[in-house]
Motif scaffolding. Structure first.
Motif, PDB file in Angstrom:
ATOM      1  N   ILE A  46      43.034  36.585  39.329  1.00 44.35           N
ATOM      2  CA  ILE A  46      42.229  36.151  40.470  1.00 44.35           C
ATOM      3  C   ILE A  46      42.218  37.268  41.505  1.00 44.35           C
ATOM      4  O   ILE A  46      43.275  37.680  41.996  1.00 44.35           O
ATOM      5  N   TYR A  47      41.015  37.770  41.807  1.00 43.83           N
ATOM      6  CA  TYR A  47      40.846  38.838  42.785  1.00 43.83           C
ATOM      7  C   TYR A  47      40.286  38.255  44.080  1.00 43.83           C
ATOM      8  O   TYR A  47      39.274  37.550  44.056  1.00 43.83           O
ATOM      9  N   ASN A  68      39.148  34.809  36.761  1.00 42.15           N
ATOM     10  CA  ASN A  68      39.089  35.164  35.345  1.00 42.15           C
ATOM     11  C   ASN A  68      40.150  34.372  34.592  1.00 42.15           C
ATOM     12  O   ASN A  68      41.314  34.311  35.020  1.00 42.15           O
ATOM     13  N   TYR A  69      39.747  33.781  33.455  1.00 45.08           N
ATOM     14  CA  TYR A  69      40.667  32.964  32.668  1.00 45.08           C
ATOM     15  C   TYR A  69      40.542  33.321  31.195  1.00 45.08           C
ATOM     16  O   TYR A  69      39.427  33.444  30.673  1.00 45.08           O
ATOM     17  N   ALA A  79      34.122  33.613  36.922  1.00 44.34           N
ATOM     18  CA  ALA A  79      33.262  33.062  37.971  1.00 44.34           C
ATOM     19  C   ALA A  79      33.555  33.824  39.258  1.00 44.34           C
ATOM     20  O   ALA A  79      34.718  33.946  39.663  1.00 44.34           O
ATOM     21  N   THR A  80      32.512  34.352  39.888  1.00 44.43           N
ATOM     22  CA  THR A  80      32.652  35.109  41.127  1.00 44.43           C
ATOM     23  C   THR A  80      31.912  34.390  42.241  1.00 44.43           C
ATOM     24  O   THR A  80      30.721  34.085  42.107  1.00 44.43           O
ATOM     25  N   LEU A  81      32.624  34.121  43.344  1.00 43.68           N
ATOM     26  CA  LEU A  81      32.070  33.378  44.472  1.00 43.68           C
ATOM     27  C   LEU A  81      32.062  34.294  45.695  1.00 43.68           C
ATOM     28  O   LEU A  81      33.092  34.487  46.341  1.00 43.68           O
ATOM     29  N   PRO A 122      28.129  39.551  28.989  1.00 44.72           N
ATOM     30  CA  PRO A 122      26.931  39.084  29.695  1.00 44.72           C
ATOM     31  C   PRO A 122      27.299  38.359  30.984  1.00 44.72           C
ATOM     32  O   PRO A 122      28.269  37.602  31.026  1.00 44.72           O
ATOM     33  N   ARG A 123      26.487  38.600  32.024  1.00 45.10           N
ATOM     34  CA  ARG A 123      26.786  38.068  33.355  1.00 45.10           C
ATOM     35  C   ARG A 123      25.511  37.514  33.985  1.00 45.10           C
ATOM     36  O   ARG A 123      24.500  38.209  34.080  1.00 45.10           O
TER      37      ARG A 123
END
Length: 250
Positions: A46-47, A68-69, A79-81, A122-123
């Motif tokens: 987790i960043y 990230n998991y 998942a980036t928030l 892919p993102r």
């Protein structure tokens, strides 16, 4: 034929890696280029991050959390928030919810059998829902990343891909490469060369050089940093860029 095909693929990827520019080391952030190593199975990375870029027109950036998991062996879910900001020269600062990102990294080749780690990552970028911050259109990045590690603490990784949007066939393509070195037991340093094609007639192509570092406070807490400057269309694209993060691993 299968053996010959495998040798051709290996030669092609090696040439691509050399053109982009041990013991295994963790890569990816803080660099723009990613690496093919997924988060370990049933573990988290987790960043909490802040990043930005300054040009002659102003400064844009984001702060947020990148989850990230390791959902399965060789499979990472991301998942980036982000919360974005835009500060044009001579104007105020706009702040708002930026593009949420959803991604999956899958490593399908390994160094112990193929000689290189190779992954697809892919993102999806969801619409920001704002005309002030981020992009209010959905887009998809389709990259491939490769990596090679050597004894003595050296590692190289890189690759690239193209971003597709809902209203244009191809927005832009990018390619980059990173070389890292484990300078001290807790300190890793690295250098990156990165290129992105023109996004539009007013946003030209950009090439940048950057340096990054990672300091491991312990097994669970890590400090990451990165700075870069453009060497192509510098004033329009990248007078200076930065990334700073606290990484939690468990």
């Amino acid at each position: 034929m299968a053996v010959r095909g495998g040798r051709v693929m290996r030669w092609w990827i090696c040439c691509g890696l050399l053109a982009l520019l041990a013991e295994p080391v963790i890569a990816g952030p803080p660099y723009i280029s990613d690496d093919p190593e997924p988060t370990d199975y049933q573990h988290f990375e987790i960043y909490t991050f802040n990043l930005g870029t300054a040009t002659r027109n102003g400064t844009t950036g984001q702060s947020g959390i990148d989850f990230n998991y390791g959902a399965a062996p060789d499979l990472q879910l991301t998942a980036t928030l982000p919360e974005g900001f835009d500060r044009p020269v001579g104007g105020g600062t706009d702040v708002g919810w930026s593009n949420v990102q959803l991604a999956a990294k899958y490593r399908f080749l390994h160094q112990d059998g193929f000689g290189l780690d190779v992954s697809i990552f892919p993102r999806i970028f969801l619409p920001s829902g704002s005309n002030l911050v981020g992009d209010n259109h959905a887009s998809l990045l389709l990259p491939i990343w490769v990596q090679k590690d050597w004894n003595g603490g050296w590692s190289a990784f890189g690759g690239g891909g193209c971003t597709l949007s809902e209203f244009r066939a191809v927005d832009f393509c990018e390619v980059g490469g990173v070389v890292t070195y484990q300078l001290l037991p807790k300190l890793q340093i690295g250098a990156e060369l990165f290129h992105q094609t023109a996004v539009s007639s007013v946003t030209p192509a950009t090439t940048s050089l950057g340096v990054g570092w990672r300091y491991d406070l312990n097994d669970n807490y890590h400090l990451l940093g990165y700075v870069s400057r453009g060497i192509e269309n510098t004033n329009e694209t990248n007078q200076v860029s930065w990334y700073a993060s606290v990484l939690f691993t468990f």
